[in-house]
Scaffold this active site. Structure first.
Site, PDB file in Angstrom:
ATOM      1  N   LYS A   9      10.235 -12.974  -8.078  1.00 17.48           N
ATOM      2  CA  LYS A   9       9.890 -12.696  -9.473  1.00 17.48           C
ATOM      3  C   LYS A   9       8.940 -13.759 -10.010  1.00 17.48           C
ATOM      4  O   LYS A   9       7.996 -13.453 -10.741  1.00 17.48           O
ATOM      5  CB  LYS A   9      11.157 -12.641 -10.329  1.00 17.48           C
ATOM      6  CG  LYS A   9      10.875 -12.454 -11.824  1.00 17.48           C
ATOM      7  CD  LYS A   9      12.136 -12.335 -12.636  1.00 17.48           C
ATOM      8  CE  LYS A   9      11.793 -12.178 -14.120  1.00 17.48           C
ATOM      9  NZ  LYS A   9      12.995 -11.949 -14.958  1.00 17.48           N
ATOM     10  N   HIS A  19       1.454  21.392  19.990  1.00 23.32           N
ATOM     11  CA  HIS A  19       1.473  21.564  18.535  1.00 23.32           C
ATOM     12  C   HIS A  19       2.879  21.872  18.016  1.00 23.32           C
ATOM     13  O   HIS A  19       3.085  22.796  17.237  1.00 23.32           O
ATOM     14  CB  HIS A  19       0.491  22.646  18.106  1.00 23.32           C
ATOM     15  CG  HIS A  19      -0.926  22.369  18.524  1.00 23.32           C
ATOM     16  ND1 HIS A  19      -1.567  21.183  18.235  1.00 23.32           N
ATOM     17  CD2 HIS A  19      -1.821  23.101  19.235  1.00 23.32           C
ATOM     18  CE1 HIS A  19      -2.797  21.202  18.731  1.00 23.32           C
ATOM     19  NE2 HIS A  19      -2.965  22.356  19.352  1.00 23.32           N
TER      20      HIS A  19
END
Length: 526
Positions: free
Chosen positions: A141, A279
């Site tokens: 922070k 595929h």
């Protein structure tokens, strides 16, 4: 605001993973950084001849509650959280005798590793870090003034930064370290939430959390204009995500997708079996007495589509099978194990990507995800497979024992074919597959057409579809699908049933002398 370069004068080190700790601490010493530390880390530093002050000496409180309480104190968090550009913050520190901390080095208790090891709940609970995340979040922070290091892999970069700036760390690095710190604490909490939910049998919690670690930035995604990366979820599961790559170029986005689809299917088949995927759809699958036989049967289904495909095995890859596969171009081979001679045989195929997983995937092990615009779909994997005892014969003729075996095999394959899906099989091998069609009768037609084409290419007088069985992932809405199957020479059909026109469909099967069984379970795959 504070300077882009922040000197590091005082550091707090509290780590669970002590890899590289002493070398890093000596680097900090070289820059004149004073070190404070917690019990186990302080002892390791002192044993390495490094000057260190115990946190308890800073706070005036001993470590308490079996180490659960060490750093949760104003003397520590005040030093991390105070803004250097606020005079009131600095005056408060001076009033209470608190010194600033410019660098935090902290990595967390190994919760995920402990949970994955099968440790009992009490041991897992004790691996939930409290002080560590609080320290990391406080430092992150306040990254405008404080640098936070959360992993040993960051040590060299931080020392290099300090070496280049007379012991200071720049704003860009502090911000990058803060980003990584928040990601790590988020992933840590996600692992705990997942463990608690799994322990309580919660499949879909009100808030779903997912954490993954980037393993590789890919060259591109499905297409060259799409960016992509591969992330690991951290679960120690056998599969493409944890496989060892023996050779070949880096895996592409489509390689990952297709290899995962192939391996998931082959894991459901009896051993030995081979699956060829193109595929994401299987274009050949077979079981055999040997892997070589399974490969030859799978390849015979559609040799054209197999070119450039993905090959998956559920038994160790031997030299004979490797030699046979190497005669055509395939993108990837994925196998649980490989014989040394087989690996040597494949070395000549430098473009081939060879993946060895060490085991087979578990169908129930993890959920499936699909992203939507602004949302995420989560579902169980489709682990249900038809069993012989559950089949309901609905025609006058029941399937023979051989047909029943092929029906179960074909139904397993159909689960892994994009809907609408039709699979023709005979003798433990696919002979024709119709995938991803908007009309089910079209899927039947394509499967029969593919079978006929493969038979013609092999010099057969009759199509392999003749005498085959058919599996459908969902019910036939009309009799036309069965009529097309009969015209192709299909002798038995497995489908879920449940159509409003089931009677018409069954009547068409009876008229053609086809045996039909219902499973009662649909297997759409979108």
């Amino acid at each position: 605001m504070s300077s882009p370069l922040q000197p590091v004068r005082r550091a707090l080190i509290s780590v669970s993973d002590k890899t590289g700790l002493l070398a890093f601490a000596r680097g900090l010493e070289r820059h004149g950084v004073s070190l404070i530390s917690t019990g186990g880390t302080a002892r390791a530093l002192a044993a390495g001849g490094i000057a260190v002050t115990e946190v308890s000496a800073v706070t005036g409180f001993p470590e308490m509650l079996d180490g659960r309480l060490k750093t949760l104190h104003p003397a520590i968090h005040g030093g991390l959280l105070a803004r250097r550009d606020r005079s009131d913050h600095l005056e408060a520190l001076e009033k209470h005798g608190i010194a600033t901390i410019d660098l935090l080095v902290s990595n967390l208790y190994p919760f995920a590793e402990t949970a994955a090891s099968g440790a009992n709940p009490e041991e897992c609970i004790e691996m939930i870090d409290i002080g560590g995340p609080a320290l990391i979040r406080a430092a992150a922070k306040n990254h405008d003034a404080v640098a936070v290091v959360t992993d040993p892999s960051q040590y060299d970069g931080v020392l290099a930064e300090m070496d280049g700036h007379q012991g200071a760390i720049g704003k860009e690095m502090r911000r990058a370290l803060a980003r990584e710190a928040f990601a790590r604490t988020a992933a840590y909490d996600a692992a705990i939430a997942e463990w608690l939910g799994a322990a309580d049998g919660i499949l879909f919690p009100p808030t779903f959390v997912l954490a993954a670690e980037r393993a590789e930035v890919l060259r591109y995604g499905e297409n060259p204009h799409q960016k992509a990366a591969f992330y690991r979820t951290g679960k120690p599961l056998s599969g493409v995500a944890s496989a060892r790559q023996f050779q070949g170029k880096e895996l592409s986005y489509n390689n990952y997708v297709d290899a995962d689809a192939a391996f998931a299917l082959v894991a459901e088949l009896p051993h030995p079996a081979v699956v060829i995927v193109k595929h994401t759809n299987p274009c050949g699958a077979a079981v055999g007495r040997t892997s070589l036989e399974a490969w030859e049967k799978a390849l015979a289904c559609d040799q054209t589509s197999a070119f450039g495909g993905i090959v998956a095995l559920n038994s160790p890859l031997d030299e004979a099978t490797a030699d046979a596969i190497s005669r055509i171009f395939v993108e990837v081979i994925i196998t649980p194990e490989i014989a040394a001679a087989a690996a040597e045989r494949l070395k000549a195929k430098s473009a081939l990507r060879l993946l060895v997983t060490g085991g087979l995937p578990e169908s129930r092990a993890s959920p499936e995800f699909r992203s939507l615009s602004g949302g995420l779909l989560v579902q169980e994997r489709d682990f249900l497979a038809p069993e012989s005892e559950s089949l309901k014969t609905v025609t006058r003729r029941a399937p023979s024992a051989a047909e029943r075996r092929d029906l179960l095999f074909a139904a397993t394959i159909a689960k892994h074919v994009k809907s609408n899906a039709i699979v023709l099989a005979r003798g433990g091998a696919t002979v024709g597959i119709g995938a991803g069609q908007m009309s089910r009768v079209d899927a039947v037609t394509i499967a029969a057409m593919k079978a006929a084409a493969a038979g013609h290419a092999a010099g057969l007088e009759r199509s392999p579809a003749e005498g085959s069985v058919l599996a459908s992932d969902a019910f036939f809405p009309f009799a036309d699908g069965i009529e097309a199957a009969a015209a192709a020479g299909v002798t038995a059909v497995i489908e879920p049933g449940g159509s409003r026109r089931d009677e018409e469909v069954i009547a068409a099967a009876d008229k053609a002398g086809i045996a039909m069984v219902f499973t009662g379970t649909r297997h759409f795959r979108h």
